[in-house]
Design an enzyme around this catalytic site. Structure first.
Site, mmCIF file in Angstrom:
data_model
loop_
_atom_site.group_PDB
_atom_site.id
_atom_site.type_symbol
_atom_site.label_atom_id
_atom_site.label_comp_id
_atom_site.label_asym_id
_atom_site.label_seq_id
_atom_site.Cartn_x
_atom_site.Cartn_y
_atom_site.Cartn_z
ATOM 1 N N SER A 185 45.100 36.198 50.320
ATOM 2 C CA SER A 185 45.686 37.537 50.284
ATOM 3 C C SER A 185 44.562 38.558 50.196
ATOM 4 C CB SER A 185 46.622 37.677 49.086
ATOM 5 O OG SER A 185 47.095 39.001 48.969
ATOM 6 N N ASN A 186 44.450 39.409 51.219
ATOM 7 C CA ASN A 186 43.380 40.401 51.248
ATOM 8 C C ASN A 186 43.867 41.698 50.613
ATOM 9 O OD1 ASN A 186 41.012 41.724 51.772
ATOM 10 N ND2 ASN A 186 41.414 42.032 53.950
ATOM 11 N N GLY A 199 39.327 40.724 46.637
ATOM 12 C CA GLY A 199 39.201 42.098 46.200
ATOM 13 C C GLY A 199 38.437 42.938 47.209
ATOM 14 N N ILE A 226 35.388 45.186 48.794
ATOM 15 C CA ILE A 226 33.933 45.069 48.803
ATOM 16 C C ILE A 226 33.341 46.370 48.265
ATOM 17 C CG2 ILE A 226 31.909 44.759 50.266
ATOM 18 C CD1 ILE A 226 33.607 43.084 52.132
ATOM 19 N N HIS A 245 48.966 23.891 38.365
ATOM 20 C CA HIS A 245 48.285 23.143 37.308
ATOM 21 C C HIS A 245 48.919 21.770 37.070
ATOM 22 C CE1 HIS A 245 45.181 22.771 34.527
ATOM 23 N NE2 HIS A 245 45.420 23.789 33.690
ATOM 24 N N ASP A 268 43.351 20.553 38.682
ATOM 25 C CA ASP A 268 42.672 20.896 37.438
ATOM 26 C C ASP A 268 41.653 21.992 37.699
ATOM 27 O OD1 ASP A 268 40.048 19.596 38.183
ATOM 28 O OD2 ASP A 268 41.344 17.824 38.189
#
Length: 485
Positions: free
Chosen positions: A402-403, A427, A429, A455, A459
């Site tokens: 997801s950008n 995130g 830049i 989970h 791991d």
């Protein structure tokens, strides 16, 4: 005695003149005209003078009316949202003509006609919910190749009733002819009432009707009214101090709308996925080398008609890293008893559209070059903006990115997609000061990455190793070339 017989005979004739036309046949209606007074001793039947008029009520050509139902689209879809109608009542359709476009919780589908005929009824409006198996429209089938649907037969249909009694007004052929002259203009009763309220003679609009066969519509009358009315001159408003007055600011009412389409799919999928225990992992990546590489190849790629961004490199680097950690490209069954390792790297990317969040995926990234990934990314983004993503484009994903940084933000907490075990959020830049290997402060392009994983089977150590490998490919694009197959 003879006067009594004549009066009874006249009443008998008058009673026979009551007739209401409500069939499709041609009926000859006698209309009694004014008679000379009968003299005593003259036979009454010789002086019965009649005028005849053949009153016809034309019956429209009618074929079999069939209900065109919404067929099963597949994937267990039971309801769709009607996005757009391509037809209206009265339109002639042929086989394979587009009827409407519907939006399911997975894709947009265009429904086409299976029949040749005329649309007689529409069961839904735009944004209504249509159920699979229920009718969309009624279609009156054509009786033959040369048969065309007739229109306007009801416009000229009138129920004709001739009243009886000793005192009544007799309608002659000349009176009927004068009344029919006022109906030469095709218009509905509502349009005629509107024209009458504004003292408009519909004969002035002959030739200007925009409806079928020159029919005058309500819009035609309104346009005529606007053209004939003089323009209003604005009156100057007096400016008064409003310091001593309470401001009357209009407040809009709360708006309630149903959750439909893609947003409804989000509700269903996110509710299901949040039952899975997530864990997160974040890191910082120096993308300075990738920024330099993009500036060098950007013009070369654009010459081929492809918009080149950082996303194709991120997607391809993830695919190469998944070869080393295939468990991140797997899925687990509903009972969490079996793991399925997917051989295809169908990597999805989140898109923000006007209809909501969609996640199309690029199929078989492991077999594509970075340039091919960029081309497919451009195609899916174009289809998403136009709202034309297919069901195949939106299903079958195995891993997602997801950008979110294209909008803003550094860190995120991504949520897994259904039947996937890992997802990453990129995130924005930023240009930040960093120390190089010689302890000098340099300008660096920094991006943050936020991972989330299931989970139950993943791991933290596995997620960390995968992220480090992916980070190496991004910070050193040359190393990515060495591992390409």
């Amino acid at each position: 005695m003879l006067r009594t017989i004549v009066r009874q005979t006249t009443r008998t004739i008058s009673r026979t003149r009551k007739l209401t036309i409500n069939t499709g046949s041609c009926v000859t209606l006698p209309i009694l005209t004014k008679r000379p007074m009968l003299a005593v001793g003259q036979p009454t039947h010789r002086h019965r003078q009649y005028q005849y008029r053949c009153i016809s009520n034309t019956r429209p050509v009618s074929g079999e009316v069939v209900q065109f139902t919404l067929s099963d689209i597949g994937e267990g879809i039971r309801e769709v949202n009607v996005k757009e109608w391509y037809i209206k009542v009265g339109d002639v359709v042929k086989q394979f003509d587009s009827i409407c476009e519907v939006q399911s919780d997975k894709a947009s589908v265009t429904i086409t006609s299976r029949y040749d005929g005329v649309i007689t009824k529409m069961y839904h409006e735009v944004d209504d919910i249509a159920l699979v198996g229920n009718p969309l429209v009624d279609i009156e089938l054509e009786e033959g190749a040369s048969v065309s649907p007739t229109s306007g037969t009801q416009e000229d249909h009138h129920d004709i009733e001739v009243a009886s009694g000793d005192e009544h007004s007799v309608q002659t052929m000349e009176t009927i002819g004068r009344q029919s002259e006022s109906h030469k203009v095709l218009a509905t009763p509502a349009v005629r009432r509107l024209a009458m309220e504004h003292n408009i003679n519909l004969n002035q609009l002959i030739g200007f009707g925009s409806g079928r066969e020159g029919r005058v519509l309500k819009e035609d009358v309104l346009n005529y009214i606007n053209k004939t009315l003089p323009p209003e001159t604005p009156t100057p408003m007096s400016i008064q101090p409003a310091l001593d007055k309470k401001l009357d600011i209009p407040v809009e009412q709360d708006r309630v709308e149903p959750i439909r389409g893609i947003r409804k799919a989000m509700v269903k999928s996110m509710t299901e996925v949040l039952k899975v225990p997530h864990f997160g992992y974040c890191d910082e990546i120096d993308v300075t080398s990738l920024v330099d590489l993009r500036s060098k190849v950007k013009e070369v790629v654009q010459q081929k008609g492809i918009k080149f961004s950082f996303m194709p490199v991120f997607i391809k680097a993830a695919s190469v890293a998944l070869l080393q950690y295939p468990i991140l490209n797997s899925s687990v069954d509903s009972t969490c008893q079996n793991i399925t390792y997917k051989q295809s790297h169908n990597i999805g990317f989140a898109m923000d559209t006007t209809q909501g969040l969609v996640v199309p995926n690029i199929k078989n990234v492991q077999t594509l070059s970075v340039f091919q990934v960029a081309a497919e990314l451009n195609r899916l983004m174009m289809q998403g903006v136009e709202g034309k993503l297919s069901h195949e484009d939106l299903t079958g994903g195995t891993f997602s990115l997801s950008n979110i940084g294209s909008i803003g933000g550094t860190y995120a907490k991504p949520v897994l997609m259904p039947r996937e075990v890992a997802i990453g959020a990129l995130g924005k830049i930023q240009i930040l000061p960093r120390f190089d290997s010689n302890d000098r402060v340099v300008k660096a392009h920094v991006m943050n990455i936020s991972w989330a994983a299931d989970h139950r089977i993943i791991d933290g150590a596995t997620m960390c190793r995968f992220s480090n490998l992916w980070k190496m490919y991004i910070e050193n694009p040359a190393s990515l070339v060495l591992d390409l197959k």
